[in-house]
Enzyme design. Structure first.
Site, PDB file in Angstrom:
ATOM      1  N   GLU A 263     -43.816 -81.840  19.056  1.00 36.86           N
ATOM      2  CA  GLU A 263     -45.173 -81.700  18.529  1.00 36.86           C
ATOM      3  C   GLU A 263     -46.123 -82.794  19.014  1.00 36.86           C
ATOM      4  OE1 GLU A 263     -42.845 -83.832  15.217  1.00 36.86           O
ATOM      5  OE2 GLU A 263     -42.510 -82.405  16.825  1.00 36.86           O
ATOM      6  N   ASP A 305     -63.642 -85.984  56.175  1.00 38.69           N
ATOM      7  CA  ASP A 305     -64.358 -86.330  57.400  1.00 38.69           C
ATOM      8  C   ASP A 305     -64.002 -87.770  57.738  1.00 38.69           C
ATOM      9  OD1 ASP A 305     -66.080 -86.474  59.514  1.00 38.69           O
ATOM     10  OD2 ASP A 305     -67.870 -85.884  58.400  1.00 38.69           O
ATOM     11  N   ASP A 567     -68.913 -84.660  50.673  1.00 38.85           N
ATOM     12  CA  ASP A 567     -70.121 -85.097  49.980  1.00 38.85           C
ATOM     13  C   ASP A 567     -71.346 -84.271  50.310  1.00 38.85           C
ATOM     14  OD1 ASP A 567     -70.597 -85.839  52.565  1.00 38.85           O
ATOM     15  OD2 ASP A 567     -70.779 -87.985  52.187  1.00 38.85           O
ATOM     16  N   ASP A 571     -70.120 -78.687  51.490  1.00 41.08           N
ATOM     17  CA  ASP A 571     -68.721 -79.000  51.182  1.00 41.08           C
ATOM     18  C   ASP A 571     -68.266 -78.386  49.860  1.00 41.08           C
ATOM     19  OD1 ASP A 571     -68.040 -80.470  53.443  1.00 41.08           O
ATOM     20  OD2 ASP A 571     -68.864 -82.327  52.626  1.00 41.08           O
ATOM     21  N   ASN A 635     -28.850 -84.562  19.167  1.00 42.28           N
ATOM     22  CA  ASN A 635     -28.740 -84.842  17.735  1.00 42.28           C
ATOM     23  C   ASN A 635     -28.991 -83.602  16.898  1.00 42.28           C
ATOM     24  OD1 ASN A 635     -27.999 -87.566  17.669  1.00 42.28           O
ATOM     25  ND2 ASN A 635     -30.088 -88.253  17.999  1.00 42.28           N
ATOM     26  N   ASN A 660     -37.178 -87.651  12.626  1.00 36.43           N
ATOM     27  CA  ASN A 660     -37.973 -87.156  13.745  1.00 36.43           C
ATOM     28  C   ASN A 660     -39.318 -87.875  13.847  1.00 36.43           C
ATOM     29  OD1 ASN A 660     -38.563 -85.049  15.860  1.00 36.43           O
ATOM     30  ND2 ASN A 660     -40.182 -84.548  14.405  1.00 36.43           N
ATOM     31  N   ASP A 664     -40.489 -90.020  17.030  1.00 39.75           N
ATOM     32  CA  ASP A 664     -41.735 -89.761  17.763  1.00 39.75           C
ATOM     33  C   ASP A 664     -42.621 -90.995  17.795  1.00 39.75           C
ATOM     34  OD1 ASP A 664     -41.279 -87.173  18.576  1.00 39.75           O
ATOM     35  OD2 ASP A 664     -42.172 -86.265  16.801  1.00 39.75           O
TER      36      ASP A 664
END
Length: 818
Positions: A263, A305, A567, A571, A635, A660, A664
């Protein structure tokens, strides 16, 4: 000219008509952003189930579950929101602006703030900011391909007020088009979705094309979801049928699903990429789209270029020559008049000419008309009056001007351009080009009085001579190219210059010019053949914008991730066609609008730093994915097996969620971590098989040590049910958190130093896990004190587990890092 609007009038109209954005999507409120975090069906079911648990008397468990879910959502929201705000601030630095008359003064405002009634001003190179009616126009030519499909510029002029507002109207200009040359003042009549372009965009707008980065994340999500659904169904049915109550089994299965679901992945991804973007901004690189950062790191071919990339781009006028290469002032005089009076995009060559002292006689020339530059003709022409005569002054590439000449000016006299003279003229500019000088030819002719002039007038010219320009290679160009090659990026030069200039400059910096291709050769090749040739060719000369785009497309079809640095106004198609479009802050608005990345300093070394930063960001996101599919998966798999074979739940639902959550939390600083130099030495692509192999290879290793812990708790330490819950909670948290130090590097973890924040969070979480069983919260959380023997076992099993993962990791990563 209309007086324009006041600030108060503009604010009222902005409120009424909305921002000037043809594809504007309504921004979600903070509340909507926060609520979206609860859109995960597993989270919603878990909250509902905890409510049911509270209703049947399980107040403590229900509260723990709800608090942990809300805490996870709060951290996720804050980190993501803060990162997105930082990115929005960076985008504002390179946002498009327009010249607007407000409160009687001309000022530059964000294009989004333009409203109907505003008086706007445009010039060559600008994007038109709104649908508008012209009130003043001088030599205005507009590119309307985005609306009409017409590739050639259209001339515009002031007409009567009753004319309909359509792209065919000569007296109107439109949002989504670009000014090729000339200047104009106009009154905005429509903005945003009310414009002609807005109507087209509204029909076409949809989900943007999925990037490689987004495809990889989606593939990972599908992989995890399949595992989650299968595991949860098996656990819930087996647990409920065998020996546990349906509510406990449901809460356990859902907590297990949350434990398996990454999550924090969107948050970790956003924070990682945002931190990379902020770091890049300090290196003068602005990223407009976060996903472009990872694509930047995946580039293996960079097309550009040579001007301003291999060279400084700061041209200086070197020589003024007659057609035979002798010093002469006439080419400079007529070249100066042409550059001074043209209203298109000012090129570095024009700047170099105008930087010199203005000839005293320039004032006698008066502009009458302009034939804009285009990449097919490679020249620009100005019609002027001079003491009663009309002259067409042509300036452009020698190979495009010389064939149009029937005479030449030498020794103050006109001579016919016979074959011998043409050969001498050609030799003159060839010699200069081969020495690395840029060359412009200047020619002229008398023209009759007409209302308008077209390229058909560019014939039967008299060649006046040549102007040459110095633009030497950058001192560090060769070194930077070598660094790019070392890091797996090949530079390909796509230039409109002739092959002699391009060959000289490119050879000086170490590029292979033996197999140089010209634009005319490109047109003769099929796409498959061109793709094969492009993989072996470093330099393409005399290429048009359309040919550049074709080269990019054939390279992408052959599996390359292609970056394009451009540029110019022409282009924009190539910037869109590349995997990563890169432009510079001094570029035309069309180029900046099309680009994903904007360089505040045009430098290959800066771009090289950006590529490495993209790889660093990808490396840190990959660490989170590998963690989520290895020890964590192991786990959760152990819990699923234990719930079936044990007479009691192996861990309470609230304890699973807490485990958990802490796990996290330990990974929240992954975005700040260091990445191995070996990882950044080559472009990295998404490889979902690596993630899957980690799940299958490392997960079971984790489960084996979990089963050893089960055996020790049950048959050696003879623990009670609360002690079993506690022992496994501590062991699983310690092993799956500390293994981050192993998985975060492909090499020896003792030689690869983690970042200080990552060390701090991992050790802090392990410490919290060890202290919880003896804290005042222990009883409420269902924990019990453990014996010293358990902690001795924990130390030994953790050390052996980490060593085992290090061995398994070496086998799994060997192919990926080759």
């Amino acid at each position: 000219m209309p007086p324009g609007l006041t600030t108060a009038e503009a604010a009222e109209r902005l409120e009424r008509y909305g921002p000037n954005d043809p594809t504007q999507l309504k921004a979600r409120s903070l509340l909507a952003e926060a609520l979206s975090l609860f859109s995960n069906p597993l989270v919603l079911i878990l909250l509902v189930a905890s409510g049911v648990a509270a209703s049947v008397g399980e107040i403590v468990n229900a509260t723990i579950i709800a608090v942990i879910v809300l805490l996870s959502a709060a951290i996720n929201f804050w980190q993501t929101y803060r990162s997105r705000r930082a990115i929005d601030r960076l985008r504002e630095q390179v946002g498009l602006t327009a010249s607007v008359l407000r409160d009687g003064l001309w000022t530059e405002l964000p294009r989004r703030e333009i409203v109907p009634g505003d008086v706007i001003r445009v010039k060559g190179g600008d994007l038109v900011p709104a649908d508008a009616r012209l009130v003043e126009a001088r030599f205005l030519n507009v590119q309307q391909a985005s609306l009409t499909g017409e590739s050639l510029p259209v001339e515009k002029s002031v007409t009567g007020p009753g004319e309909p507002l359509t792209p065919e109207s000569p007296g109107a200009i439109f949002l989504g088009t670009s000014v090729v040359s000339g200047t104009a003042t106009a009154v905005a009549l429509a903005t945003g979705r009310a414009t002609v372009f807005g109507g087209i965009a509204a029909r076409l707008v949809g989900r943007p094309v999925e990037t490689e980065f987004e495809r990889g994340l989606r593939g990972f999500g599908l992989l995890i979801m399949r595992v989650v659904v299968l595991l949860v169904l098996v656990v819930f049915l087996a647990s409920a049928v065998l020996h546990h109550g349906w509510l406990d089994s449901l809460l356990f299965a859902l907590a297990l699903a949350v434990g398996l679901t990454p999550e924090f992945l969107p948050m970790i991804t956003t924070v990682t990429l945002a931190q990379a973007a902020i770091h890049l901004s300090r290196e003068r690189v602005i990223v407009k789209h976060l996903s472009a950062i990872q694509n930047l790191g995946s580039i293996d071919v960079l097309c550009s270029d040579k001007t301003g990339t291999l060279t400084s781009g700061e041209m200086s006028l070197d020589q003024r020559l007659d057609p035979f290469g002798r010093p002469a002032e006439a080419p400079f005089l007529y070249g100066y008049v042409n550059s001074l009076l043209e209203t298109g995009i000012e090129s570095p060559l024009d700047k170099a000419i105008l930087a010199r002292e203005q000839p005293s006689v320039v004032s006698v020339f008066h502009k009458l008309a302009e034939i804009p530059f285009d990449f097919e003709r490679r020249r620009i022409s100005i019609v002027v009056s001079k003491e009663g005569e009309r002259l067409l002054i042509v300036k452009g590439a020698p190979e495009s001007v010389l064939p149009l000449c029937s005479r030449l000016l030498a020794d103050a006299a006109e001579q016919p351009m016979d074959d011998a003279a043409r050969s001498r003229c050609t030799q003159t500019y060839h010699e200069k080009s081969e020495s690395g000088l840029r060359v412009l030819a200047v020619a002229l002719r008398n023209v009759p009085e007409k209302l308008s002039y077209s390229p058909d007038e560019e014939t039967d010219l008299t060649l006046i001579g040549f102007l040459t320009f110095l633009d030497p290679p950058l001192e560090d160009a060769a070194e930077t190219l070598e660094k790019l090659r070392r890091d797996g990026v090949r530079l390909m030069v796509l230039t409109g210059d002739n092959q002699r200039v391009a060959g000289h400059v490119c050879a000086e910096v170490g590029l292979d010019t033996e197999q140089m291709m010209l634009g005319e050769e490109i047109d003769r090749e099929t796409d498959p053949a061109l793709g094969a040739l492009a993989e072996q060719t470093d330099v393409f000369a005399r290429v048009s914008p359309a040919q550049k785009t074709r080269i990019l497309m054939v390279l992408r079809r052959r599996g390359h991730v292609v970056g394009f640095l451009g540029d110019g106004i022409n282009d924009a198609p190539s910037l869109h066609a590349a995997d990563v479009g890169i432009s510079v802050s001094q570029a035309t608005e069309a180029a900046k609008d099309a680009a994903d990345v904007i360089l505040l300093e045009r430098s290959l070394s800066v771009l090289h730093d950006g590529i490495l930063e993209g790889r660093r960001a990808f490396g840190n996101v990959l660490k989170y994915l590998l963690m989520g599919t290895s020890s964590n998966f192991g786990n959760m798999l152990s819990m699923a097996v234990a719930s079936i074979v044990l007479p009691f739940l192996p861990m309470l639902p609230g304890q699973i969620l807490l485990n958990n959550f802490l796990y996290d939390l330990a990974q929240i600083t992954i975005p700040s971590d260091n990445v191995d130099p070996s990882f950044m030495r080559k472009p990295r692509r998404w490889d979902i098989s690596l993630v899957r192999n980690f799940m299958v290879g490392i997960g079971p290793v984790s489960s084996i040590f979990d089963f050893l812990t089960f055996g020790a708790l049950l048959f050696w330490l003879h623990t009670s049910e609360p002690q079993f819950h506690t022992g496994w909670f501590v062991e699983s948290l310690a092993t799956q958190t500390l293994v981050l130090f192993i998985i975060r590097t492909a090499g020896n973890p003792l030689r690869s130093r983690p970042s200080t924040p990552l060390i701090a969070t991992v050790l802090a979480i392990v410490t919290i896990g060890l202290l919880l069983p003896v804290s005042p919260l222990a009883t409420m959380l269902g924990f019990a004190r453990l014996s010293p023997a358990f902690y001795a076992f924990l130390t030994a099993v953790t050390a052996v587990y980490l060593l085992s993962v290090e061995v398994a990791k070496g086998f799994l990563l060997r192919r990926f890092l080759r």
